[in-house]
Every structure is written in C-alpha cells, then in structure tokens.
Design a protein around this motif. Structure first.
Motif, PDB file in Angstrom:
ATOM      1  N   VAL A   1      68.752  45.700 -47.934  1.00  0.00           N
ATOM      2  CA  VAL A   1      68.384  46.802 -47.037  1.00  0.00           C
ATOM      3  C   VAL A   1      66.883  47.098 -47.139  1.00  0.00           C
ATOM      4  O   VAL A   1      66.213  47.345 -46.129  1.00  0.00           O
ATOM      5  N   ALA A   2      66.346  47.020 -48.362  1.00  0.00           N
ATOM      6  CA  ALA A   2      64.914  47.312 -48.542  1.00  0.00           C
ATOM      7  C   ALA A   2      64.033  46.241 -47.909  1.00  0.00           C
ATOM      8  O   ALA A   2      62.842  46.478 -47.683  1.00  0.00           O
ATOM      9  N   SER A   3      64.596  45.084 -47.621  1.00  0.00           N
ATOM     10  CA  SER A   3      63.790  44.037 -46.986  1.00  0.00           C
ATOM     11  C   SER A   3      63.798  44.176 -45.462  1.00  0.00           C
ATOM     12  O   SER A   3      62.958  43.582 -44.778  1.00  0.00           O
ATOM     13  N   TYR A   4      64.731  44.962 -44.932  1.00  0.00           N
ATOM     14  CA  TYR A   4      64.842  45.072 -43.471  1.00  0.00           C
ATOM     15  C   TYR A   4      63.551  45.592 -42.830  1.00  0.00           C
ATOM     16  O   TYR A   4      63.036  45.006 -41.867  1.00  0.00           O
ATOM     17  N   GLY A   5      63.042  46.706 -43.356  1.00  0.00           N
ATOM     18  CA  GLY A   5      61.843  47.309 -42.765  1.00  0.00           C
ATOM     19  C   GLY A   5      60.659  46.358 -42.758  1.00  0.00           C
ATOM     20  O   GLY A   5      60.073  46.085 -41.698  1.00  0.00           O
ATOM     21  N   PRO A   6      60.267  45.829 -43.934  1.00  0.00           N
ATOM     22  CA  PRO A   6      59.123  44.904 -43.961  1.00  0.00           C
ATOM     23  C   PRO A   6      59.300  43.705 -43.028  1.00  0.00           C
ATOM     24  O   PRO A   6      58.336  43.276 -42.395  1.00  0.00           O
ATOM     25  N   LEU A   7      60.530  43.180 -42.931  1.00  0.00           N
ATOM     26  CA  LEU A   7      60.732  42.003 -42.071  1.00  0.00           C
ATOM     27  C   LEU A   7      60.669  42.378 -40.594  1.00  0.00           C
ATOM     28  O   LEU A   7      60.053  41.669 -39.790  1.00  0.00           O
ATOM     29  N   VAL A   8      61.290  43.487 -40.210  1.00  0.00           N
ATOM     30  CA  VAL A   8      61.327  43.832 -38.790  1.00  0.00           C
ATOM     31  C   VAL A   8      59.962  44.366 -38.336  1.00  0.00           C
ATOM     32  O   VAL A   8      59.553  44.126 -37.186  1.00  0.00           O
ATOM     33  N   ASP A   9      59.232  45.049 -39.227  1.00  0.00           N
ATOM     34  CA  ASP A   9      57.921  45.579 -38.843  1.00  0.00           C
ATOM     35  C   ASP A   9      56.843  44.500 -38.824  1.00  0.00           C
ATOM     36  O   ASP A   9      55.764  44.711 -38.266  1.00  0.00           O
ATOM     37  N   SER A  10      57.123  43.345 -39.463  1.00  0.00           N
ATOM     38  CA  SER A  10      56.172  42.234 -39.377  1.00  0.00           C
ATOM     39  C   SER A  10      56.633  41.210 -38.348  1.00  0.00           C
ATOM     40  O   SER A  10      56.029  40.142 -38.212  1.00  0.00           O
ATOM     41  N   GLY A  11      57.712  41.520 -37.631  1.00  0.00           N
ATOM     42  CA  GLY A  11      58.152  40.662 -36.528  1.00  0.00           C
ATOM     43  C   GLY A  11      58.747  39.339 -36.959  1.00  0.00           C
ATOM     44  O   GLY A  11      58.750  38.371 -36.186  1.00  0.00           O
ATOM     45  N   ASP A  12      59.294  39.304 -38.175  1.00  0.00           N
ATOM     46  CA  ASP A  12      59.837  38.048 -38.715  1.00  0.00           C
ATOM     47  C   ASP A  12      61.292  37.898 -38.256  1.00  0.00           C
ATOM     48  O   ASP A  12      62.247  38.115 -39.020  1.00  0.00           O
ATOM     49  N   ALA A  13      61.455  37.491 -37.006  1.00  0.00           N
ATOM     50  CA  ALA A  13      62.759  37.546 -36.338  1.00  0.00           C
ATOM     51  C   ALA A  13      63.834  36.740 -37.067  1.00  0.00           C
ATOM     52  O   ALA A  13      64.962  37.218 -37.251  1.00  0.00           O
ATOM     53  N   ASP A  14      63.505  35.531 -37.479  1.00  0.00           N
ATOM     54  CA  ASP A  14      64.525  34.705 -38.138  1.00  0.00           C
ATOM     55  C   ASP A  14      64.957  35.302 -39.472  1.00  0.00           C
ATOM     56  O   ASP A  14      66.138  35.255 -39.826  1.00  0.00           O
ATOM     57  N   ALA A  15      63.998  35.846 -40.215  1.00  0.00           N
ATOM     58  CA  ALA A  15      64.347  36.425 -41.516  1.00  0.00           C
ATOM     59  C   ALA A  15      65.180  37.692 -41.346  1.00  0.00           C
ATOM     60  O   ALA A  15      66.091  37.956 -42.144  1.00  0.00           O
ATOM     61  N   VAL A  16      64.900  38.475 -40.312  1.00  0.00           N
ATOM     62  CA  VAL A  16      65.739  39.654 -40.047  1.00  0.00           C
ATOM     63  C   VAL A  16      67.166  39.194 -39.754  1.00  0.00           C
ATOM     64  O   VAL A  16      68.136  39.686 -40.350  1.00  0.00           O
ATOM     65  N   ALA A  17      67.294  38.226 -38.852  1.00  0.00           N
ATOM     66  CA  ALA A  17      68.625  37.760 -38.442  1.00  0.00           C
ATOM     67  C   ALA A  17      69.397  37.183 -39.629  1.00  0.00           C
ATOM     68  O   ALA A  17      70.625  37.316 -39.703  1.00  0.00           O
ATOM     69  N   ALA A  18      68.689  36.567 -40.567  1.00  0.00           N
ATOM     70  CA  ALA A  18      69.345  35.938 -41.727  1.00  0.00           C
ATOM     71  C   ALA A  18      69.919  36.968 -42.697  1.00  0.00           C
ATOM     72  O   ALA A  18      70.645  36.603 -43.626  1.00  0.00           O
TER      73      ALA A  18
END
Lengths: 163, 163, 163
Positions: free
Chosen positions: A28-45
């Motif tokens: 859950v703590a990785s969601y914000g950094p990934l979505v705010d940096s536009g890392d679409a594949d990492a969010v989806a994973a």
C-alpha cells in the motif's frame, strides 16, 4: 515446561503474522510513489491479473485497465500540474491466504497558491497470497462526501470483513 | 528436516529486517513532533554528523545547518502561528547497513479560518547504520508542484535505489 | 557461544516489543474508520472503562462520554456532510505494561467544491495493557494553532514521557 521446539514454533507463527502485515503495508505504501510518478506497469503489478479497482465513477478489472487509468489524460494532467496521492496508515487483518485492510487517502493538488485537498477517500482493500507474494485482488474506494457506502467500506474493512 | 538451530537462525534473520525497518520508521515518525515543537538539537540528531538535508531552496549539510533551520525566523513563525509537518507512512528498503525510504509530507498551516495545505512534498531518504543506531545520511525533498525531480525521487526511493 | 535456549529467549523478548507496538498501532489505525462510520460502542471500547479523552473544549471520561460524543449532533453532522478523521503514523514507546504514543490527525471536511482541512491536531496517547489487550487510558489532543500545549504534548509523547 515448554520444549525448545515448541517455543520456536510459537515464534515462527507470530513472525508469520508480522511478515504478512509488513508485506501488505509496504504494498500500500508503494501505491502513492508509483502512481504519482506515472509508473503504470508497476502500479498494475500491485494487483492480481484479474484484480478489481473500483472507485467512484470508474470500474477497472485487470492490469490493462489499471495501466490505462495511469496513462489517461486525466491522471497525466494531475501529475503535470502537481499531485500527491497521500495514503494514510492501513489497518490490516490477515486470515490465512487472504487479507483485508482499511485505509484513507487524500488527493492533494497543486494550485496557483499552495495546494488543496481535492478528495478524501475511504478504501476497502482485499489481498490474496500468490506465488509472487501478496497482491491486491480488489480495492473499493468511495469519497467521504457523506456517501454511506464509504462508511460501510471503512467499518467492514476495519473488522476484517469482506463486502 | 530442519534442525532447531537452523530454525532459530532463520527467525533471527527475519527479525533483523523487522527491527531495522521499525527503527527507521520510528526515526521518520519522530521528525514531525520534534520539528513542530522546535526541538532543534533533537531534529539534527536524526542525521549523521555530516548528513545532508536538501529541500527546495535550502541545502543543509551537517547538524549546525539543521539546527539553524529549526531556529530560523521562518520556521519559528510557522510554529508560532500553528503548523503540522504531517508525515505519511514510509516505504523502507534495507540493504545491509544502508537503507532507502520513500515518503510524503504535508505542511499544514493554521489560518484565520481553519487550516490549509501549504505544501505537499516528496521525500527520498537515505539512512546508514551507525554505532548510535540508524541515522539519516541524506533527505532529498521536492514539492509535488509538477516538478519532474519530485517524481524521480519517489520512483527511485520506492525501488530502494539511490539517486 | 550462546545456547539455543538463550537465542530463543532473545528472539522472544524482541518479538514482545514488535507485538506490543503492532497492537497499539492497529488500535490507533482503527480509530478513524470506527469514528467516521459512527460506530460509537466500538470507538469507546478502544479506551479503558475509565479512560480519558481530552480534546480542545471537550473533556470525556469513561465510555459513556465517548459514546455520547460519537452520537452527538455535531459529530453526526460531520458524518452526514462527509468527513475523514485522517490519522498519521504514530510513534509508540512501550514500557512494560504502559505505553505512550505521539501522533497527528487531520479533520478533513467535504464542502461544496472539494474538501478542506478543518483542523490539524497533535495527540499524546497513553495506553495500558489489560486482560483484553492494550487499551487507551488517556488521549490528550490540542489543535496546532500556535497553542504551546500542543507542542509540549508532541515533544513529551515522542520521548515516551507522560504529561
């Protein structure tokens, strides 16, 4: 008197809970950094391959849908102007190979003078243990604008109940 | 079958990760209370003696610089009018005697009617294990105002990468 | 060389700290979801039977007082219009059967256009270990509006000191 092996087994069982909660908390703590940096594949994973992401006005299922959301004009505009998907701490309840978590997030947007709270959202998360670690199987999110569904999500989640 | 000693060793190794992440998480969680109460020396002691604190418009190195920031007119004015350096949860990755963390903070200021979000900031933290426990060796922080450096900080930090 | 039994004892002692901090952290993380969903009895059950909840302008003692606050017109109006009692991470210090924690919360309210920060609050929590697990014995909360009591609460709490 408890034998050494029994004591070790008790320790191992307790560590299993801490390890599972730690992994889910980090997800859950990785969601914000990934979505705010536009890392679409990492969010989806963060989701299972058929995971559901159900938020006001947008129902996504599967990683392609989540990738498309991150790459959408609306999300890219948020990133370009300045946004923080600020997550609060989560309350996690693990039950064998499934888990439930309650949480909040604030969507903070940059504006001409400072920042503002665009949305405060309640989250009911469901997770499953997979061969690749814990993954989100469903996140159901509703704005805290008086909608009673948001209240029901929070209350079920903090009790470890499905919805 | 695994011997008792092997089982104990596995437990000890796993506890080491939890202990390190706990210590780093507590360090970050102490930043807000210390800086909002103006405890300049205690804030500075979170860093190594030559630690870097690099934030928009202000580059600090060493504890004297950090003490000076907390005692500055600008920071003291925030405290006097009412402020919260509200930190979110951190995502910590430990690698032996170094660690990286991703996090957010909101600077909330009191105003005539209620409060407002003055700034939403992305943080890339680096820590080192010292004889006195984990210390911050560098915190690099940029406002989430569309600046692509802020996005790069978040993405590197959540992957446990240095910058 | 350390005997197996000594190693197990060291592991057990360390796990005890992690277990206590985990339980207290989960208690605090459950406060928001319970109070925002209007679950008055469950909120009150986070406190001991004679627990104190001391916030600006309202001093509660005992579960009946806490139940009454959740059911009050003021709180029910917040829920109906849309609110988030958004808690930050807590910094917990356990000392045998008592514990202290420092934390922040933001009260976010829905308004015609988006949301706003109605209040940013500093918390000094005290907990006791009971037969039914950890319970809050006192929560002392003051708005961060420049009030020096709020600063003293944060500083004492993060040092694990009573007030």
């Amino acid at each position: 008197m408890t034998s050494s092996d029994d004591r070790i087994s008790a320790v191992e069982a307790e560590l299993r809970i801490l390890r599972d909660e730690r992994e889910i908390t980090r997800l859950v703590a990785s969601y914000g950094p990934l979505v705010d940096s536009g890392d679409a594949d990492a969010v989806a994973a963060l989701w299972t391959s058929d995971g559901v992401y159900d938020v006001d006005g947008l129902f996504m299922q599967g990683r392609d849908d989540i990738v498309a959301m991150v790459r959408s004009r609306a999300h890219q505009d948020f990133i370009a102007r300045g946004c923080a998907h600020f997550q609060g701490p989560v309350h996690v309840t693990v039950n064998a190979d499934e888990a439930t978590a309650a949480g909040y997030s604030l969507l903070i947007l940059s504006q001409d003078s400072g920042f503002r709270v665009h949305r405060a959202t309640a989250h009911h998360w469901r997770f499953v243990r997979t061969g690749a670690g814990w993954k989100a199987s469903r996140r159901t999110s509703r704005a805290l604008d008086g909608n009673s569904v948001a209240h029901a999500l929070l209350n079920a989640a903090v009790r470890g109940l499905d919805i």
